[in-house]
Design a protein around this motif. Structure first.
Motif, PDB file in Angstrom:
ATOM      1  N   ILE A 143       2.383   5.003  -4.619  1.00 12.73           N
ATOM      2  CA  ILE A 143       1.343   6.007  -4.749  1.00 12.73           C
ATOM      3  C   ILE A 143       1.520   6.862  -6.009  1.00 12.73           C
TER       4      ILE A 143
ATOM      5  N   GLY B 230      -2.498   2.305  -9.679  1.00 14.87           N
ATOM      6  CA  GLY B 230      -3.532   2.798  -8.779  1.00 14.87           C
ATOM      7  C   GLY B 230      -4.792   3.254  -9.484  1.00 14.87           C
TER       8      GLY B 230
ATOM      9  N   THR C  60      -3.506   3.863  -2.112  1.00 18.45           N
ATOM     10  CA  THR C  60      -3.666   2.708  -3.001  1.00 18.45           C
ATOM     11  C   THR C  60      -3.289   1.456  -2.240  1.00 18.45           C
TER      12      THR C  60
ATOM     13  N   SER D  59       0.841  -1.193   0.000  1.00 22.33           N
ATOM     14  CA  SER D  59       0.000   0.000   0.000  1.00 22.33           C
ATOM     15  C   SER D  59       0.877   1.244   0.000  1.00 22.33           C
TER      16      SER D  59
ATOM     17  N   SER E 187      -8.134   2.113  -4.887  1.00 24.50           N
ATOM     18  CA  SER E 187      -7.498   3.428  -4.760  1.00 24.50           C
ATOM     19  C   SER E 187      -8.532   4.507  -4.491  1.00 24.50           C
TER      20      SER E 187
END
Length: 326
Positions: free
Chosen positions: A190, A196, A120, A41, A249
């Motif tokens: 990210i 994402g 995400t 993540s 996301s």
């Protein structure tokens, strides 16, 4: 199977050697596949100046404070950073009992700030059932907003706005592992919009569903994001042994006292009512996906790869010896 060679002519059957080598590779290690857990993540919280002298709050060069990043490969995250100018932001990623992601996000702007948060989460899975299915997921969203006034693209972020953009997608494992590995940081995750916030038609993208809050009035909302149709237009067909990555996301943007609070959750769940056995209208039934979808991507175990390589090498060596003997 035992193969005998005669010294005078290296008599053998080529197919027998190849078959024996491959059989040896797999027989030596029961369970020729292992589940490699591909997950992680990333989140970022941003806070920029947005003075009252401007009509709309759009991204500019000025920064009130540096962006703050959280998460990484093989991690969930929980972030509640300190922000300047009366702003606030938060993000959280967890994985449920079925290992599917839950993403929580919030952004509250100060009187003269444009504040955002993005997160995400991704995880790999393998379908282990005995029959092909047409697969469905659902994202359950609950959020509060001060309102998201609609306007021209690129200039529709008005004072008091609280906007939300959500994407739920399925990607091929190879697409994700090509982008991220054990060393991938929160910034890597990210900032990769192709993972994402993917587009249907891009390589390795199986299915995409989403939601945008543009035009919503102030209030509290519940939203369901279903994912049952592939990018090619048909059902999301899973055959036994197929692996895939679920990606969830969220992006929240707030401007000058605006608020977008999705901390009430975006929770991804199996939609077993809409998941049917392939070519039928028969639902798989409650609990089927929990029992037959395993966390992780199906990949050969390292020992099996080694034996396979060794087996093929043995077959090639035998072929070379035969040519020399002739």
């Amino acid at each position: 199977m035992r193969i005998s060679f005669k010294a005078a002519g290296w008599l053998y059957t080529r197919s027998a050697v190849s078959a024996a080598a491959i059989a040896l590779a797999f027989a030596a290690a029961p369970g020729a596949a292992a589940a490699e857990d591909v997950y992680g993540s990333g989140a970022v919280v941003t806070n920029r100046p947005c003075p009252t002298s401007v009509t709309t709050c759009v991204v500019g060069a000025a920064r009130l404070q540096p962006h703050q990043y959280f998460g990484g490969y093989g991690q969930g995250l929980s972030a509640n950073p300190t922000l300047l100018g009366g702003a606030s932001g938060a993000a959280e990623v967890t994985f449920s009992d079925d290992y599917l992601p839950t993403v929580r996000l919030a952004a509250g702007a100060g009187a003269e700030t444009r504040t955002g948060a993005s997160a995400t989460a991704f995880r790999s899975f393998t379908y282990e059932g005995e029959a092909a299915i047409d697969f469905a997921l659902e994202g359950l969203l609950h959020f509060q907003t001060t309102g998201d006034q609609a306007g021209p693209q690129g200039a529709n972020e008005f004072a008091g706005d609280g906007g939300l953009n959500v994407v739920l997608s399925l990607l091929r494992v190879s697409t994700v592992t090509a982008a991220f590995g054990p060393g991938a940081s929160a910034i890597d995750i990210i900032s990769n919009s192709g993972i994402g916030f993917p587009d249907c038609g891009a390589a390795g993208v199986i299915a995409v569903g989403g939601f945008n809050s543009s035009g919503l009035a102030a209030g509290e909302y519940h939203q369901s994001i279903g994912l049952s149709q592939s990018c090619s237009g048909g059902a999301i067909r899973l055959n036994p042994g197929d692996s895939f990555v679920v990606v969830a996301s969220l992006q929240a943007i707030s401007n000058r006292n605006g608020l977008m609070d999705a901390m009430n959750t975006f929770h991804v769940v199996y939609d077993e009512e809409k998941t049917v056995f392939a070519g039928t209208q028969d639902s798989v039934g409650a609990g089927f996906l929990s029992r037959n979808v395993a966390v992780g991507a199906a990949v050969p175990e390292p020992g099996v790869w080694a034996l396979m390589v060794g087996g093929f090498g043995f077959a090639g060596h035998a072929l070379r010896r035969r040519r020399l003997a002739v």
